[in-house]
Design an enzyme around this catalytic site. Structure first.
Site, mmCIF file in Angstrom:
data_model
loop_
_atom_site.group_PDB
_atom_site.id
_atom_site.type_symbol
_atom_site.label_atom_id
_atom_site.label_comp_id
_atom_site.label_asym_id
_atom_site.label_seq_id
_atom_site.Cartn_x
_atom_site.Cartn_y
_atom_site.Cartn_z
ATOM 1 N N HIS A 175 12.851 1.615 -0.808
ATOM 2 C CA HIS A 175 11.633 2.422 -0.775
ATOM 3 C C HIS A 175 10.678 1.818 0.250
ATOM 4 O O HIS A 175 10.286 0.645 0.138
ATOM 5 C CB HIS A 175 10.970 2.430 -2.152
ATOM 6 N N GLY A 192 1.510 4.557 -3.371
ATOM 7 C CA GLY A 192 0.087 4.852 -3.254
ATOM 8 C C GLY A 192 -0.713 3.806 -2.499
ATOM 9 O O GLY A 192 -1.923 3.951 -2.340
ATOM 10 N N ILE A 193 -0.069 2.754 -2.002
ATOM 11 C CA ILE A 193 -0.787 1.694 -1.295
ATOM 12 C C ILE A 193 -1.235 2.142 0.094
ATOM 13 O O ILE A 193 -2.154 1.555 0.687
ATOM 14 C CB ILE A 193 0.101 0.429 -1.195
ATOM 15 N N GLY A 194 -0.609 3.186 0.647
ATOM 16 C CA GLY A 194 -1.033 3.695 1.951
ATOM 17 C C GLY A 194 0.001 3.575 3.055
ATOM 18 O O GLY A 194 -0.341 3.624 4.236
ATOM 19 N N LYS A 195 1.269 3.452 2.699
ATOM 20 C CA LYS A 195 2.329 3.288 3.710
ATOM 21 C C LYS A 195 2.450 4.530 4.599
ATOM 22 O O LYS A 195 2.499 4.420 5.830
ATOM 23 C CB LYS A 195 3.663 2.994 3.023
ATOM 24 N N ASP A 232 9.530 7.016 2.924
ATOM 25 C CA ASP A 232 9.838 7.014 1.499
ATOM 26 C C ASP A 232 11.174 6.342 1.190
ATOM 27 O O ASP A 232 11.230 5.388 0.433
ATOM 28 C CB ASP A 232 9.823 8.435 0.923
ATOM 29 N N ARG A 275 -4.145 -17.557 6.946
ATOM 30 C CA ARG A 275 -5.192 -17.241 7.930
ATOM 31 C C ARG A 275 -4.845 -17.748 9.322
ATOM 32 O O ARG A 275 -5.475 -17.368 10.297
ATOM 33 C CB ARG A 275 -6.526 -17.829 7.473
#
Length: 313
Positions: A139, A157-160, A178, A244
């Site tokens: 996925h 739903g995370i925005g891929k 998807d 970072r």
């Protein structure tokens, strides 16, 4: 998981002429290597690879014609081992009667094509390597960003898909949304593609399913791409430590192959498309030998040493 390929699939794919044993076309083909039986035609059967497709061209058949009838019959009878998936004759050459008899006795299908031996062998090998390669389905979303195959992963739903749409608008190319079908072509090479049913389609919540090729043109999509980088998108967690400097290098394992992985936290205000573009460009620089984080650490270490030397004086 690997796909299954039968002799019938090969007949259909390459429009082969079936000369014997139609009822044996269900035989499985389990290896992608082909074999041209030169040594076997000369009588050496010690290492006869019966698990491979046997390919006979002009060279092999011309050699057989030079043998006396009894020797030719004996060689071809021994050659037609029952475990051979099939025998293919190229250039639409005439098939020796002894080969037909041996194949019928062993119930080995004999096929024929009009194509040249080398060209046909190359096409069949490519077809089998693709269809017999170890595979899995994940996925995610696969995008070609500056020539780097980037696999976006993360919870639903995370925005891929929205990020993929923005990347397409910025000139990059969509491979799959998807569901990403992944094949291992060799030990360190994974190639991703989309299932045929959803190829070129992108699902955007609130809008629905869109066809990227129709909306943005053929240059906005491609059928497959080697996966070089995995980017995991996750919701920003205040207590979570995120790299970072870029010194912490992670890998993600797919079909026993390790792919470099980055974890990118998502929160309002972050431009994920730009971040992924930079990640892809930075990945390319690393492959060329330029590692910005390591260079920074080296320069910082040198600056500290120089400062200590100055203090001692």
């Amino acid at each position: 998981m690997s796909k299954k390929v039968t002799v019938k699939d090969l007949v259909k794919e390459f429009s082969l002429e079936v000369m014997t044993d139609w009822n044996q076309l269900h035989r499985p083909i389990e290896v992608s290597d082909l074999h041209r039986p030169g040594l076997e035609m000369a009588g050496f059967f010690t290492y006869h690879p019966v698990e491979r497709i046997q390919l006979l061209g002009r060279t092999e058949l011309t050699f057989l014609q030079g043998l006396d009838e009894q020797t030719r019959a004996n060689r071809l009878m021994e050659f037609c081992h029952p475990d051979i998936p099939c025998i293919i004759i190229t250039r639409k050459l005439e098939i020796p009667r002894e080969l037909i008899n041996g194949a019928k006795k062993s119930r080995v299908p004999v096929l024929r094509t009009s194509q040249a031996t080398t060209r046909f062998g190359s096409r069949v090998t490519n077809y089998l390597e693709y269809n017999l390669a170890p595979s899995t389905t994940l996925h995610g979303v696969l995008i070609d960003v500056y020539g780097v195959g980037v696999l976006l992963m993360g919870s639903s739903g995370i925005g891929k898909s929205e990020t993929a749409l923005e990347l397409v608008k910025r000139g990059h190319r969509l491979i799959a949304d998807d569901a990403v079908e992944i094949y291992q072509y060799d030990e360190n090479s994974l190639v991703g593609t989309a299932p045929k049913l959803i190829r070129y389609l992108l699902e955007i919540r609130g809008v629905g399913i869109i066809n990227v090729m129709t909306l943005f043109g053929a240059g906005a999509v491609r059928d497959r791409k080697r996966i070089s980088l995995v980017i995991q998108l996750e919701a920003w967690q205040e207590q979570q430590h995120y790299d970072r400097l870029g010194l912490d290098e992670e890998n993600y394992t797919i079909i026993e192959t390790e792919i470099p992985k980055l974890t990118i936290p998502v929160r309002p205000g972050r431009n994920l498309a730009v971040i992924i573009e930079v990640a892809a460009m930075n990945f390319r620089l690393k492959r060329l030998g330029f590692h910005a984080a390591q260079q920074f650490v080296q320069q910082l270490g040198k600056a500290i040493e120089d400062s200590d030397d100055f203090s001692d004086e």
